[in-house]
Design a protein around this motif. Structure first.
Motif, PDB file in Angstrom:
ATOM      1  N   VAL B  89       0.850  -1.195   0.000  1.00 40.86           N
ATOM      2  CA  VAL B  89       0.000   0.000   0.000  1.00 40.86           C
ATOM      3  C   VAL B  89       0.880   1.238   0.000  1.00 40.86           C
ATOM      4  CG1 VAL B  89      -1.747   1.306   1.255  1.00 40.86           C
ATOM      5  CG2 VAL B  89      -1.903  -1.175   1.178  1.00 40.86           C
ATOM      6  N   CYS B  94      -3.321  -0.208  -4.237  1.00 39.52           N
ATOM      7  CA  CYS B  94      -4.452  -0.308  -3.318  1.00 39.52           C
ATOM      8  C   CYS B  94      -5.547  -1.164  -3.922  1.00 39.52           C
ATOM      9  CB  CYS B  94      -4.982   1.070  -2.913  1.00 39.52           C
ATOM     10  SG  CYS B  94      -6.012   0.947  -1.435  1.00 39.52           S
ATOM     11  N   THR B 166      -5.091   6.565   0.070  1.00 40.04           N
ATOM     12  CA  THR B 166      -3.744   6.005   0.212  1.00 40.04           C
ATOM     13  C   THR B 166      -2.815   6.474  -0.911  1.00 40.04           C
ATOM     14  OG1 THR B 166      -4.144   4.014  -1.111  1.00 40.04           O
ATOM     15  CG2 THR B 166      -4.782   3.918   1.212  1.00 40.04           C
TER      16      THR B 166
END
Ligand SMILES: Nc1ncnc2c1ncn2[C@@H]1O[C@H](COP(=O)(O)OP(=O)(O)OP(=O)(O)O)[C@@H](O)[C@H]1O
Ligand SMILES: [Mg+2]
Lengths: 295, 269
Positions: B89, B94, B166
């Motif tokens: 990540v 993701c 993210t």
């Protein structure tokens, strides 16, 4: 009917109940992260009290220093438990984790017995035993202090769960897989919950240790703590506080009515009845979430 | 020549084999390449191995007692075959997992906060959130209600938005269209296309809804029984007779499949 006496029972019931809440908050923290009632919370509470005593009596530190230091030690212990034991169980059935906490409780009790023996030691917080009168009502000072600590922790955790770290912990409580998918470290989060619960155990250990002495019996607080946590819904801190108050009042007032009838011992019966009735009638407790099972 | 191709692929998965519980062979030598900045579809029916492929890439296999027993995966030229999920990540992969698993007891806004990478400043996080709310305006008015009560479409948008926090370079989506009305699928796919264009985000899209998926991707892979059985441009796949028959057909058989599928899903989730 003696209203003064009844109010005294009720008020002291509230205070005692908040002391149960103090214990139960630790259970809730771990339940949120691990989906199990931590059967070792009693053991942790006892260890917390012993660590304070060890630092205060054996090392000779003043209590105001020994208590926070014990909190730090226990914080580390909580993280350690996740690291050494829980991490290996990731993905296993929840009942395995439950059994692990039971094993941990037995281990903690055995260890404290081996190190500090079975005789009761006193905490000696220095809280006066002089009665405190609110009008005509007698109140125990140490109970008042403990209730204050419980409420302070409650507020602190409510605030904490609004911070970014707190939100991540709540996310972990909701869904491990989804948490991993966005890079949240579930392991560290679970470790943090155990660490925080261990700090709560120090607070509960100090207060309860002052009230009933520090010995193996401290670990039996688990029974009332569990009852409160279940009644509150297991994953709700607010629930733990309100359920503690309810149990304290019901137990105190109820025992006063029932004891003459059954010849004593009705406190235990009341606690048992609350636990059993909660599970039967309202399994999610007063404030619990309704989808508490998780893979 | 070979090296040049490598450099253009943000993700390269070569002959990957995945074992669950050390015995169940779920995918058997899958190779998938995602060119930088492109949208790629991974098609296939129930149990074909689509989700397993994504989990192999995101590292979420481990949580289900799965592991890569053969082959390798490289992301931006780095071997990530053994990297922990969290690391991936951080690197920019993701995975929006199957079944729009939003954090139900958190608000949508808290869902976004929860996904913030460690060390992301408050102002960066707020900027990210603003951007996500601009892509998904439906989320704005619901941002402080409980995410568990959002509609299916809103939850899928939130799951995608949460992944965007993210700051991924490769976004992988597992059946985002599942159970959504056609107009919502169109809306969500449109937004994905926009994000892909605006930010150059590479996308790996797993879908059973081949018809919708092939409209927005440049290439597609077809997986059956844990193997890639077809690979080509979206145009080529759309005109392929097998694909037309089994995946673009519509009609009764398809309808039964869908029903059966959603029932099975409940057992799996
Ligand atoms: N956690 C698991 N443990 C064991 N076997 C699994 C697991 N997950 C998937 N499998 C098996 O691996 C194979 C591929 O499953 P996978 O979930 O990757 O398929 P899929 O293409 O995503 O299917 P669907 O469209 O139903 O989501 C299936 O045979 C499935 O039964
Ligand atoms: Mg799948």
């Amino acid at each position: 009917m003696d209203w003064v006496f009844l109010s005294e029972l009720a008020i002291n019931g509230v205070l005692t109940g908040l002391l149960y809440s103090l214990f139960a908050i630790g259970l809730v923290l771990i339940y949120k992260a691990s989906s199990v009632p931590n059967l070792a919370q009693g053991g942790l509470t006892m260890v917390g009290a012993y660590v304070v005593l060890a630092l205060a009596r054996d090392v000779g530190l003043p209590l105001w220093l020994a208590i926070p230091l014990a909190a730090v030690v226990m914080f580390g212990l909580g993280f350690g438990i996740e690291r050494v034991a829980l991490r290996r169980l990731a993905g296993r059935p929840v009942v395995m984790i439950l059994m692990l906490t039971l094993g941990l409780d037995i281990f903690l009790r055995g260890t404290t017995l081996a190190i500090w023996g079975g005789t009761s030691r006193s905490m000696e917080l220095g809280v006066s035993y002089d009665p405190l009168f609110l009008g005509d009502i007698f109140i125990s000072r140490i109970h008042l202090v403990g209730a204050g600590v419980a409420l302070a922790l409650f507020v602190a955790f409510m605030l904490f769960f609004r911070t970014r770290t707190g939100i991540k912990l709540r996310a972990i409580a909701d869904d491990y897989m989804a948490s991993w998918s966005v890079g949240i470290s579930v392991e560290r989060g679970v470790g943090l919950s155990w660490a925080l619960a261990s700090v709560v155990a120090v607070a509960a250990g100090v207060i309860w240790g002052e009230i009933q002495g520090v010995d193996q019996a401290l670990s039996l607080l688990l029974l009332k703590g569990l009852t409160v946590a279940v009644l509150g819904g297991l994953d709700s801190i607010l629930g733990a506080v309100i359920a503690g108050i309810i149990l304290g009042v019901v137990e105190n007032v109820g025992a006063d009515f029932l004891d003459p009838l059954v010849g004593g011992g009705s406190r235990e019966l009341i606690v048992a009845a609350v636990l059993i009735l909660t599970v039967m009638i309202r399994p999610h407790g007063l404030f619990g979430r309704h989808d508490i099972e998780r893979v | 020549m070979q090296e040049k191709v490598e450099a253009q692929n943000i993700l390269s998965m070569n002959s990957v084999e995945v074992l669950y519980d050390n015995v169940i062979l779920a995918i058997k030598g899958v190779s998938v390449q995602v060119p930088k900045g492109e949208m790629i579809a991974l098609l296939g029916s129930n149990g074909a191995g689509k989700s397993t492929t994504l989990k192999a890439i995101s590292g979420l296999l481990k949580a289900e007692r799965g592991r890569i027993s053969r082959g390798e995966i490289t992301f931006q030229g780095t071997d990530i075959t053994e990297a922990p999920a969290q690391k991936r990540v951080e690197m920019g992969i993701c995975h929006v997992i199957e079944g729009r698993r939003v954090f139900e007891h958190l608000t949508p806004d808290e869902n976004l906060t929860a996904a913030a990478p460690r060390g992301m400043s408050r102002s960066t996080l707020n900027a990210e959130k603003d951007k996500i709310y601009a892509y998904f305006p439906r989320l704005v008015e619901r941002k402080n209600s409980q995410a568990g009560y959002l509609s299916g479409g809103e939850q899928q948008m939130l799951a995608i938005g949460r992944a965007l926090v993210t700051q991924p370079k490769l976004l992988m989506l597992d059946e985002p269209s599942l159970g959504l009305a056609p107009f919502l699928v169109e809306e969500i796919f449109g937004i994905l296309q926009k994000i892909n264009k605006d930010e150059g985000l590479s996308v790996l899209l797993v879908e059973q809804n081949a018809l919708a998926a092939l409209e927005i991707v440049s290439q597609g892979y077809l997986i059956e029984n844990g193997r890639v059985v077809m690979h080509g441009t979206a145009e080529a796949l759309k005109s392929n007779s097998d694909i037309q028959e089994f995946y673009l057909g519509g009609g009764e058989t398809d309808f039964h499949n869908v029903k059966h599928y959603s029932r099975r899903k409940r057992w799996l989730s």
